[in-house]
Design an enzyme around this catalytic site. Structure first.
Site, PDB file in Angstrom:
ATOM      1  N   HIS A  86      17.952  29.649  48.469  1.00 53.34           N
ATOM      2  CA  HIS A  86      18.178  28.984  49.753  1.00 53.34           C
ATOM      3  C   HIS A  86      19.292  29.655  50.533  1.00 53.34           C
ATOM      4  O   HIS A  86      19.899  29.038  51.407  1.00 53.34           O
ATOM      5  CB  HIS A  86      18.461  27.501  49.497  1.00 53.34           C
ATOM      6  CG  HIS A  86      17.345  26.847  48.753  1.00 53.34           C
ATOM      7  ND1 HIS A  86      16.291  26.240  49.388  1.00 53.34           N
ATOM      8  CD2 HIS A  86      17.073  26.790  47.421  1.00 53.34           C
ATOM      9  CE1 HIS A  86      15.432  25.789  48.478  1.00 53.34           C
ATOM     10  NE2 HIS A  86      15.881  26.131  47.272  1.00 53.34           N
ATOM     11  N   LYS A 145      47.568  50.075  39.674  1.00 50.92           N
ATOM     12  CA  LYS A 145      48.615  49.507  38.819  1.00 50.92           C
ATOM     13  C   LYS A 145      49.921  50.288  39.010  1.00 50.92           C
ATOM     14  O   LYS A 145      51.007  49.705  39.074  1.00 50.92           O
ATOM     15  CB  LYS A 145      48.194  49.564  37.345  1.00 50.92           C
ATOM     16  CG  LYS A 145      47.092  48.580  36.960  1.00 50.92           C
ATOM     17  CD  LYS A 145      46.845  48.607  35.449  1.00 50.92           C
ATOM     18  CE  LYS A 145      45.794  47.593  35.022  1.00 50.92           C
ATOM     19  NZ  LYS A 145      45.565  47.532  33.587  1.00 50.92           N
ATOM     20  N   GLU A 184      33.350  49.011  36.936  1.00 45.95           N
ATOM     21  CA  GLU A 184      34.566  49.725  36.544  1.00 45.95           C
ATOM     22  C   GLU A 184      34.211  50.937  35.675  1.00 45.95           C
ATOM     23  O   GLU A 184      34.880  51.970  35.738  1.00 45.95           O
ATOM     24  CB  GLU A 184      35.520  48.782  35.796  1.00 45.95           C
ATOM     25  CG  GLU A 184      36.935  49.306  35.751  1.00 45.95           C
ATOM     26  CD  GLU A 184      37.951  48.279  35.228  1.00 45.95           C
ATOM     27  OE1 GLU A 184      37.646  47.080  35.223  1.00 45.95           O
ATOM     28  OE2 GLU A 184      39.042  48.698  34.834  1.00 45.95           O
TER      29      GLU A 184
END
Ligand code: PA5
Length: 414
Positions: free
Chosen positions: A290, A404, A261
């Site tokens: 793995h 937003k 960010e």
């Protein structure tokens, strides 16, 4: 008790950017004196806040069995990291207050938390620096309604002292409040009441966290930033963070938010379009040996690997010598797991280095409040320093803000 950085496997010469580093140091200290780097003050200026938090905790003693965090992004990640690093891995199974973090508005999240807790014995810490984030505000509205007459006692708000809708509500309705200092943004706020209040309630020594932060080594932070900067110049734009310690498992999430960010920006400080940034990938050793390791060893050479390690684990498991007659099992007999995981990391490091995948390691002596405070502050400083090297503003987030605003636009059309 200092965190060490081993960058021998980075094959990059820091001398090549010495001048740039020196001018970034000057710029950082100028910005600090102009009040543009206020996160750097936190290890030293939160003393009164700590006392207020501890008094508040005392006042709530015996009244609560759970603490629920209503917050998202920088308002929640710090608590995840502190709790995971410093508390028992199965804390909620046998300790109180139990911790629940509602950092999403998937309705099932809050629904199931509310199903688990007795809301009359739960402290709801609403955390939002801006006081406007819809995810958090919407949760606050739901909880306030549910608590009815008990809301004032069981909701505590952490927000900006002056701006945003939530502080207005808090003042009008008399909620207990704690403040995020003006010049400190969400992702840099773990060392404010954002992280410290939940940490204190969860039994952590918040004075030690701040003491560790105050003794973080800025030179290590600068070298860490320089290594990342030179990696970017070398076209490595995926940074894999891979702890070999379960207690540090959530640090990559926090690092990812902080660095992505802060450092992904369209324009630089001179107004040039740069669209800069890098991807952070999260892994865990030995588990991801793995799975993802195959990609790191044989995949594109577009990455660096940042290991997190400890000199000493809190607990030990010794493998018994119960198969002395089978050579492949005999070799394990008597070996402690702490040794085995270190050998696993050594093997990963060697395999990566053999194929030219650069890697470096940050090692904590042991995981304590002090060293975690040191690590988090060190990474914040490093992020700010990397912003200077990249010539971008690490403290804004226009992309996030745009999203937003769009949500509000869509809401107004419902
Ligand atoms: O770092 C940031 O600025 C963001 O990640 C914020 O923490 C996040 O968007 C939440 O914002 P707020 O604390 O204002 O609710």
């Amino acid at each position: 008790m200092k965190i060490k950085l081993d960058y021998t496997n980075m094959v990059l010469d820091i001398k090549n950017i010495r001048e740039k580093i020196e001018s970034a140091k000057v710029s950082i200290s100028e910005k600090k004196s102009k009040g543009l780097m206020d996160f750097m003050l936190l290890p030293h200026n939160q003393g009164n806040v700590v006392e207020e938090i501890l008094d508040y905790k005392e006042k709530m003693k015996g009244k609560i069995e759970n603490i629920v965090i209503l917050g998202i992004g920088g308002s929640a990640f710090g608590t995840y990291v502190l709790h995971n690093a410093l508390n028992h891995p199965y804390h909620n199974e046998f300790k109180t207050p139990k911790l629940y973090i509602a950092d999403n508005i998937d309705p099932e999240r809050l629904f199931h938390i509310l199903e688990r807790v007795d809301i009359n014995k739960t402290l709801f810490n609403v955390i939002t620096k801006s006081g406007e984030t819809i995810e958090t505000i919407s949760q606050f509205m739901i909880i306030k309604n549910l608590l009815g007459g008990k809301a004032k006692e069981l909701i505590v708000i952490t927000t900006d002292e002056e701006s945003g809708s939530l502080i207005k509500v808090a003042k009008n309705e008399g909620f207990k409040t704690f403040f995020v200092p003006k010049g400190v943004g969400g992702r840099f706020s773990v060392l404010t009441p954002v992280g410290l209040l939940p940490a204190a309630f969860l039994g952590l020594d918040i004075k030690e966290i701040l003491r560790g932060a105050s003794q973080a080594c800025e030179d290590t932070a600068i070298t860490f930033a320089a290594m990342q900067y030179m990696s970017l110049l070398d076209n490595k734009n995926i940074f894999v963070m891979m702890p070999y310690v379960d207690r540090l498992k959530l640090v990559p999430d926090w690092y990812s938010q902080l660095f992505s960010e802060s450092l992904s920006k369209e324009i630089d400080n001179d107004g040039n379009i740069v669209n800069t940034g890098f991807n952070v990938a999260k892994a865990l050793g030995a588990t991801d040996q793995h799975s993802q390791l195959q990609l790191y060893i044989e995949g594109p050479k577009d990455k660096i690997i940042i290991f997190l390690d400890v000199d000493e684990y809190h607990e030990e498991m010794i493998i018994p010598k119960n198969y002395e007659n089978i050579d492949s099992l005999k070799i394990l007999g008597g070996v402690p797991h702490s040794k085995l995981i270190k050998l696993s990391k050594k093997a990963t490091e060697a395999s990566l280095t053999e194929v030219g995948q650069m890697n470096m390691t940050l090692t904590l002596p042991k995981i304590t409040e002090f060293t975690i405070g040191q690590l988090l502050y060190m990474l914040e400083y490093s992020c700010a320093f990397l912003g200077e090297l990249m010539n971008i503003n690490a403290f804004n987030q226009p992309g996030v803000e745009h999203g937003k605003k769009l949500i509000y636009k869509y809401l107004s059309k419902i």
